[in-house]
Design a protein around this motif. Structure first.
Motif, PDB file in Angstrom:
ATOM      1  N   GLY A 162      41.969 -46.095  24.294  1.00 27.97           N
ATOM      2  CA  GLY A 162      43.094 -47.018  24.207  1.00 27.97           C
ATOM      3  C   GLY A 162      44.418 -46.381  24.554  1.00 27.97           C
ATOM      4  N   VAL A 163      44.699 -45.236  23.925  1.00 29.35           N
ATOM      5  CA  VAL A 163      45.987 -44.556  24.093  1.00 29.35           C
ATOM      6  C   VAL A 163      45.751 -43.056  24.222  1.00 29.35           C
ATOM      7  CG1 VAL A 163      48.259 -44.119  23.089  1.00 29.35           C
ATOM      8  CG2 VAL A 163      47.124 -46.332  22.693  1.00 29.35           C
ATOM      9  N   SER A 164      46.307 -42.473  25.258  1.00 28.25           N
ATOM     10  CA  SER A 164      46.164 -41.031  25.471  1.00 28.25           C
ATOM     11  C   SER A 164      47.515 -40.450  25.885  1.00 28.25           C
ATOM     12  CB  SER A 164      45.121 -40.757  26.556  1.00 28.25           C
ATOM     13  OG  SER A 164      45.037 -39.377  26.842  1.00 28.25           O
ATOM     14  N   ILE A 165      47.889 -39.356  25.236  1.00 27.42           N
ATOM     15  CA  ILE A 165      49.129 -38.653  25.601  1.00 27.42           C
ATOM     16  C   ILE A 165      48.783 -37.204  25.896  1.00 27.42           C
ATOM     17  CG2 ILE A 165      51.425 -37.927  24.857  1.00 27.42           C
ATOM     18  CD1 ILE A 165      51.536 -40.353  23.037  1.00 27.42           C
ATOM     19  N   LYS A 166      49.031 -36.797  27.132  1.00 28.96           N
ATOM     20  CA  LYS A 166      48.807 -35.414  27.543  1.00 28.96           C
ATOM     21  C   LYS A 166      49.997 -34.953  28.374  1.00 28.96           C
ATOM     22  CE  LYS A 166      43.741 -35.656  27.648  1.00 28.96           C
ATOM     23  NZ  LYS A 166      42.514 -35.497  28.483  1.00 28.96           N
ATOM     24  N   LEU A 172      47.535 -45.592  29.037  1.00 32.22           N
ATOM     25  CA  LEU A 172      47.000 -46.659  28.203  1.00 32.22           C
ATOM     26  C   LEU A 172      45.825 -47.331  28.897  1.00 32.22           C
ATOM     27  CD1 LEU A 172      50.274 -48.476  27.047  1.00 32.22           C
ATOM     28  CD2 LEU A 172      49.058 -46.600  25.911  1.00 32.22           C
ATOM     29  N   SER A 173      44.982 -47.966  28.103  1.00 34.46           N
ATOM     30  CA  SER A 173      43.945 -48.818  28.658  1.00 34.46           C
ATOM     31  C   SER A 173      44.592 -49.906  29.501  1.00 34.46           C
ATOM     32  CB  SER A 173      43.145 -49.458  27.526  1.00 34.46           C
ATOM     33  OG  SER A 173      42.392 -50.550  28.005  1.00 34.46           O
ATOM     34  N   SER A 174      43.943 -50.266  30.591  1.00 36.71           N
ATOM     35  CA  SER A 174      44.477 -51.323  31.462  1.00 36.71           C
ATOM     36  C   SER A 174      44.571 -52.667  30.767  1.00 36.71           C
ATOM     37  CB  SER A 174      43.601 -51.459  32.708  1.00 36.71           C
ATOM     38  OG  SER A 174      43.650 -50.290  33.492  1.00 36.71           O
ATOM     39  N   ALA A 189      58.258 -53.580  23.569  1.00 38.60           N
ATOM     40  CA  ALA A 189      57.511 -54.346  22.564  1.00 38.60           C
ATOM     41  C   ALA A 189      56.069 -53.862  22.474  1.00 38.60           C
ATOM     42  CB  ALA A 189      57.555 -55.832  22.907  1.00 38.60           C
ATOM     43  N   LEU A 190      55.501 -53.486  23.615  1.00 42.17           N
ATOM     44  CA  LEU A 190      54.138 -52.958  23.628  1.00 42.17           C
ATOM     45  C   LEU A 190      54.052 -51.664  22.824  1.00 42.17           C
ATOM     46  CD1 LEU A 190      51.224 -52.644  24.559  1.00 42.17           C
ATOM     47  CD2 LEU A 190      52.090 -51.755  26.748  1.00 42.17           C
ATOM     48  N   ILE A 191      55.007 -50.764  23.030  1.00 35.17           N
ATOM     49  CA  ILE A 191      55.032 -49.505  22.279  1.00 35.17           C
ATOM     50  C   ILE A 191      55.171 -49.780  20.791  1.00 35.17           C
ATOM     51  CG2 ILE A 191      56.258 -47.346  21.887  1.00 35.17           C
ATOM     52  CD1 ILE A 191      54.673 -47.401  24.460  1.00 35.17           C
ATOM     53  N   LYS A 210      58.648 -40.639  27.031  1.00 37.57           N
ATOM     54  CA  LYS A 210      59.533 -41.153  28.079  1.00 37.57           C
ATOM     55  C   LYS A 210      58.759 -41.185  29.386  1.00 37.57           C
ATOM     56  CE  LYS A 210      63.733 -39.114  26.073  1.00 37.57           C
ATOM     57  NZ  LYS A 210      64.201 -40.254  25.387  1.00 37.57           N
ATOM     58  N   GLY A 211      59.291 -41.887  30.338  1.00 40.20           N
ATOM     59  CA  GLY A 211      58.658 -41.931  31.640  1.00 40.20           C
ATOM     60  C   GLY A 211      57.751 -43.135  31.815  1.00 40.20           C
ATOM     61  N   LYS A 212      57.211 -43.247  33.017  1.00 40.09           N
ATOM     62  CA  LYS A 212      56.381 -44.388  33.392  1.00 40.09           C
ATOM     63  C   LYS A 212      55.028 -44.333  32.689  1.00 40.09           C
ATOM     64  CE  LYS A 212      54.425 -46.701  37.446  1.00 40.09           C
ATOM     65  NZ  LYS A 212      54.273 -46.637  38.936  1.00 40.09           N
ATOM     66  N   ILE A 213      54.577 -45.480  32.223  1.00 33.84           N
ATOM     67  CA  ILE A 213      53.264 -45.592  31.614  1.00 33.84           C
ATOM     68  C   ILE A 213      52.213 -45.726  32.713  1.00 33.84           C
ATOM     69  CG2 ILE A 213      51.774 -46.967  30.112  1.00 33.84           C
ATOM     70  CD1 ILE A 213      54.249 -47.888  28.623  1.00 33.84           C
ATOM     71  N   GLU A 214      51.131 -44.996  32.566  1.00 40.79           N
ATOM     72  CA  GLU A 214      50.005 -45.135  33.479  1.00 40.79           C
ATOM     73  C   GLU A 214      48.874 -45.880  32.771  1.00 40.79           C
ATOM     74  OE1 GLU A 214      48.815 -41.526  35.322  1.00 40.79           O
ATOM     75  OE2 GLU A 214      50.842 -41.012  36.011  1.00 40.79           O
ATOM     76  N   TYR A 215      48.033 -46.538  33.563  1.00 44.29           N
ATOM     77  CA  TYR A 215      46.947 -47.333  33.001  1.00 44.29           C
ATOM     78  C   TYR A 215      45.616 -46.926  33.635  1.00 44.29           C
ATOM     79  CZ  TYR A 215      50.737 -50.263  31.241  1.00 44.29           C
ATOM     80  OH  TYR A 215      51.866 -50.714  30.603  1.00 44.29           O
TER      81      TYR A 215
END
Length: 225
Positions: A162-166, A172-174, A189-191, A210-215
Motif C-alpha cells: 500500500g505505502v512504501s517510503i525509500k 503508493l499503490s495505484s 487529503a490523501l496523505i 516531499k516530492g512527487k508521489i509515484e504509483y
C-alpha cells in the motif's frame, strides 16, 4: 449466511492473506457456489442500508474467488473476461439479482462507492491480485463492518503493497491514483487519510515527505503457492 464463508479462512496465509486457490476442495467450492446462490436469490431491497453494504461486499468477494476457481490455474485475474479485448472480468454480467444482470463493476462503482461514500470500501472489495488489500477471512456483517474496514485500512497502509517510503521517495499503490477522489480532493487529503491509519514510524515519515508521489501495482494473482 455470514457463517457460510467461514471455511475460506482455512485457505488464508495469515499476514498478507494470500489465498491458497489450489487447495480449495470440491466440497468447499460447492459451498461457495451455494453461498453465492443464496445471496443472488435474496432481494437486497428487503435489507437495511447497513445490511446491504455487507451484502454487496460479501457478494463481490465471493464471486471474485469463484471466478478465479472456475478458471484456475491462472496467472492473473486480468487474463479473464469474455470480450476479446477485455482486461479482467469486471464488466462481464456474471450475476443476476431481481432479474437484473450485474457485473462486479456495477457492484463497486454503481452501488458501493456512490451510495456509501466510504473510502474504506477499497480495503474491503478484493480483486484477487497481489497488490490489492487483503481478502477478509470472514464475511462482513453489520456488527463487524467498521472493525473490519478499519483493520483492512490499517493493514494495507502499513504494508509496502500500500505505502512504501525509500530514500525519502513515496510510492503508493495505484489504487490511490485510480480512486484518489474517494480519498480526498487532492494529494494533501490523501496523505491525511494515510496518516490516520499509519503506525508511528510511517506517520512520522509521511509528515515530512516531499516530492512527487509515484504509483505502482502488481496484478499477479494473490496466490499462496
Amino acid at each position: 449466511m455470514a457463517n457460510n464463508l467461514k471455511f475460506l479462512s482455512s485457505y488464508h496465509s495469515g499476514a498478507t492473506n494470500l489465498f491458497s486457490y489450489s487447495r480449495v476442495s470440491k466440497k468447499d467450492l460447492n459451498q461457495l457456489k451455494g453461498y453465492i446462490n443464496e445471496l443472488v436469490n435474496l432481494d437486497p431491497n428487503t435489507l437495511t442500508r447497513a445490511q446491504q453494504k455487507a451484502y454487496w461486499i460479501n457478494l463481490y468477494n465471493a464471486k471474485t474467488v469463484d471466478l478465479i476457481l472456475d478458471n484456475y490455474p491462472v496467472k492473473s485475474i486480468t487474463k479473464l473476461g469474455k470480450g476479446f479485448f477485455s482486461f479482467g472480468p469486471w464488466d462481464d454480467k456474471t450475476l443476476t439479482i431481481n432479474n437484473k444482470e450485474l457485473s462486479l463493476n456495477d457492484i463497486e462503482h454503481r452501488i458501493l462507492r456512490p451510495i456509501y461514500n466510504d473510502a474504506r470500501i477499497h480495503y474491503a472489495v478484493n480483486c484477487a491480485s497481489y497488490s490489492y488489500p487483503n481478502l477478509a477471512a470472514q464475511a462482513y456483517t453489520v456488527e463487524n463492518m467498521d472493525q473490519l474496514l478499519d483493520k483492512g485500512a490499517e493493514h494495507y497502509i502499513n504494508h509496502p503493497r500500500g505505502v512504501s517510503i525509500k530514500n525519502n521517495k513515496l510510492t503508493l499503490s495505484s489504487i490511490y491514483s485510480w480512486y484518489q477522489i474517494d480519498f480526498g480532493e487532492d494529494e494533501k487529503a490523501l496523505i491525511k487519510h494515510l496518516t490516520d491509519y499509519a503506525k508511528p514510524g510511517l506517520k512520522a515519515a509521511l509528515d515530512v515527505i516531499k516530492g512527487k508521489i509515484e504509483y505502482d501495482y502488481n496484478w499477479d494473482l494473490n496466490e499462496l503457492k
